[in-house]
Design a protein around this motif. Structure first.
Motif, short mmCIF file in Angstrom:
data_model
loop_
_atom_site.label_atom_id
_atom_site.label_comp_id
_atom_site.label_asym_id
_atom_site.label_seq_id
_atom_site.Cartn_x
_atom_site.Cartn_y
_atom_site.Cartn_z
N GLN A 175 1.77 13.19 1.61
CA GLN A 175 0.85 13.82 0.66
C GLN A 175 -0.59 13.78 1.15
O GLN A 175 -1.51 14.21 0.46
N GLY A 176 -0.79 13.23 2.36
CA GLY A 176 -2.12 13.18 2.94
C GLY A 176 -2.96 11.99 2.52
O GLY A 176 -4.17 11.96 2.74
N LYS A 177 -2.32 10.98 1.91
CA LYS A 177 -3.06 9.80 1.46
C LYS A 177 -3.48 8.94 2.66
O LYS A 177 -2.75 8.80 3.63
N THR A 178 -4.66 8.35 2.57
CA THR A 178 -5.14 7.44 3.60
C THR A 178 -4.53 6.06 3.40
O THR A 178 -3.96 5.77 2.33
N ASN A 179 -4.67 5.20 4.40
CA ASN A 179 -4.17 3.82 4.26
C ASN A 179 -4.82 3.13 3.07
O ASN A 179 -4.17 2.39 2.33
N LYS A 180 -6.11 3.36 2.89
CA LYS A 180 -6.83 2.74 1.77
C LYS A 180 -6.28 3.22 0.44
O LYS A 180 -6.04 2.42 -0.48
N GLU A 181 -6.04 4.53 0.31
CA GLU A 181 -5.52 5.10 -0.94
C GLU A 181 -4.11 4.59 -1.22
O GLU A 181 -3.77 4.28 -2.36
N ILE A 182 -3.30 4.48 -0.17
CA ILE A 182 -1.94 3.96 -0.33
C ILE A 182 -1.99 2.50 -0.78
O ILE A 182 -1.26 2.08 -1.68
N GLY A 183 -2.87 1.74 -0.15
CA GLY A 183 -3.03 0.34 -0.52
C GLY A 183 -3.44 0.16 -1.96
O GLY A 183 -2.92 -0.71 -2.67
N GLU A 184 -4.38 1.00 -2.42
CA GLU A 184 -4.83 0.91 -3.81
C GLU A 184 -3.71 1.24 -4.78
O GLU A 184 -3.57 0.61 -5.83
N LYS A 185 -2.90 2.24 -4.44
CA LYS A 185 -1.81 2.65 -5.33
C LYS A 185 -0.71 1.59 -5.40
O LYS A 185 -0.13 1.35 -6.46
N LEU A 186 -0.43 0.95 -4.26
CA LEU A 186 0.69 0.01 -4.19
C LEU A 186 0.24 -1.45 -4.23
O LEU A 186 1.07 -2.35 -4.07
N PHE A 187 -1.07 -1.67 -4.41
CA PHE A 187 -1.63 -3.02 -4.46
C PHE A 187 -1.33 -3.80 -3.17
O PHE A 187 -0.88 -4.94 -3.19
N LEU A 188 -1.61 -3.13 -2.06
CA LEU A 188 -1.43 -3.74 -0.74
C LEU A 188 -2.74 -3.71 0.02
O LEU A 188 -3.56 -2.81 -0.17
N ALA A 189 -2.94 -4.69 0.90
CA ALA A 189 -4.12 -4.67 1.76
C ALA A 189 -4.01 -3.50 2.74
O ALA A 189 -2.91 -3.12 3.15
N GLU A 190 -5.16 -2.94 3.11
CA GLU A 190 -5.16 -1.80 4.02
C GLU A 190 -4.48 -2.15 5.35
O GLU A 190 -3.75 -1.34 5.92
N LYS A 191 -4.70 -3.37 5.82
CA LYS A 191 -4.08 -3.80 7.07
C LYS A 191 -2.56 -3.85 6.93
O LYS A 191 -1.82 -3.48 7.86
N THR A 192 -2.08 -4.29 5.77
CA THR A 192 -0.63 -4.34 5.52
C THR A 192 -0.04 -2.95 5.56
O THR A 192 1.03 -2.73 6.14
N VAL A 193 -0.74 -2.00 4.94
CA VAL A 193 -0.27 -0.61 4.94
C VAL A 193 -0.19 -0.09 6.38
O VAL A 193 0.79 0.55 6.77
N ARG A 194 -1.23 -0.36 7.15
CA ARG A 194 -1.26 0.10 8.55
C ARG A 194 -0.07 -0.47 9.33
O ARG A 194 0.60 0.26 10.09
N ASN A 195 0.22 -1.75 9.14
CA ASN A 195 1.34 -2.37 9.84
C ASN A 195 2.68 -1.79 9.40
O ASN A 195 3.59 -1.58 10.22
N LEU A 196 2.80 -1.52 8.10
CA LEU A 196 4.05 -0.94 7.58
C LEU A 196 4.26 0.48 8.12
O LEU A 196 5.39 0.86 8.45
N ILE A 197 3.19 1.24 8.21
CA ILE A 197 3.31 2.61 8.74
C ILE A 197 3.72 2.58 10.21
O ILE A 197 4.53 3.39 10.67
#
Length: 213
Positions: free
Chosen positions: A165-187
């Protein structure tokens, strides 16, 4: 965005007036929620959507002029910030999959008790995904039968859908209550699991896969 210190506006979409009355009474007992609009069809919902600007729509699946899957898609097309919680008596695999693919934030069956409905509304408003237990079983079975989805956990599927959907790591983190670094690692892990080298490829593969379902 959802304003702080104001009641959250709920739109009810169900073709049975008695259901809407029951839901309205239940919701308005909560001091943080108010029913801003009601609709008995998709057309009524579309007509009222822009004027009332709800924070969340409680959407039935079977309506006189269409089904909830197309309703979800149109709501998200008009305003992706509006949350959509499906509340229905139907849990067929196709309906569940299409609703989630089109952007539904939750899917509950009508046999759930009133307190659970109100709690689900609050959870969805705070960015959580809410799924009825029966719906979770359907999605789990679908994933097991699908070689592509079987490579990803439910959380990874959610993240990949948000990437598409074009969401950034920061936006994904905010939606899922995850740290931006965690999102980056998961991606990074997701891309490795589905054998692609960048986000664009990952998003394209997800969209191509979901279009076949």
């Amino acid at each position: 965005m959802i304003e702080k210190n104001t009641k959250k506006k709920v739109m009810l979409v169900d073709d049975h007036k008695i259901v809407r009355l029951g839901l309205k009474g239940l919701i308005e007992k909560d001091e943080d929620l108010t029913v801003c609009s009601e609709a008995a069809s998709l057309k009524e919902m579309y007509d009222n959507l822009d004027e009332t600007n709800p924070h969340i729509v409680l959407l039935d699946m079977q309506l006189p002029d269409g089904d909830g899957t197309e309703g979800v898609r149109e709501i998200k097309k008009r305003n992706s910030d509006i949350r959509v919680l499906i509340l229905t008596a139907y849990a067929e695999d196709f309906m569940v999959q299409e609703s989630i693919k089109n952007g539904a934030d939750g899917y509950l069956l009508k046999n759930v008790d009133g307190k659970a409905i109100v709690q689900a509304i609050h959870n969805v408003l705070h960015g959580l995904t809410v799924m009825d237990q029966k719906v979770q079983i359907i999605m789990s079975q679908s994933a097991k039968e699908d070689p592509f989805l079987s490579r990803l956990s439910e959380r990874e599927q959610t993240i990949l859908a948000l990437v598409s959907q074009g969401k950034t790591n920061k936006e994904i983190g905010e939606k899922l209550f995850l740290a931006e670094k965690t999102v980056r690692n998961l991606i990074t892990k997701i891309m490795r699991n589905i054998e692609v080298t960048n986000r664009t490829e990952a998003a394209g593969l997800w969209l191509k896969h979901m279009s076949r379902k």
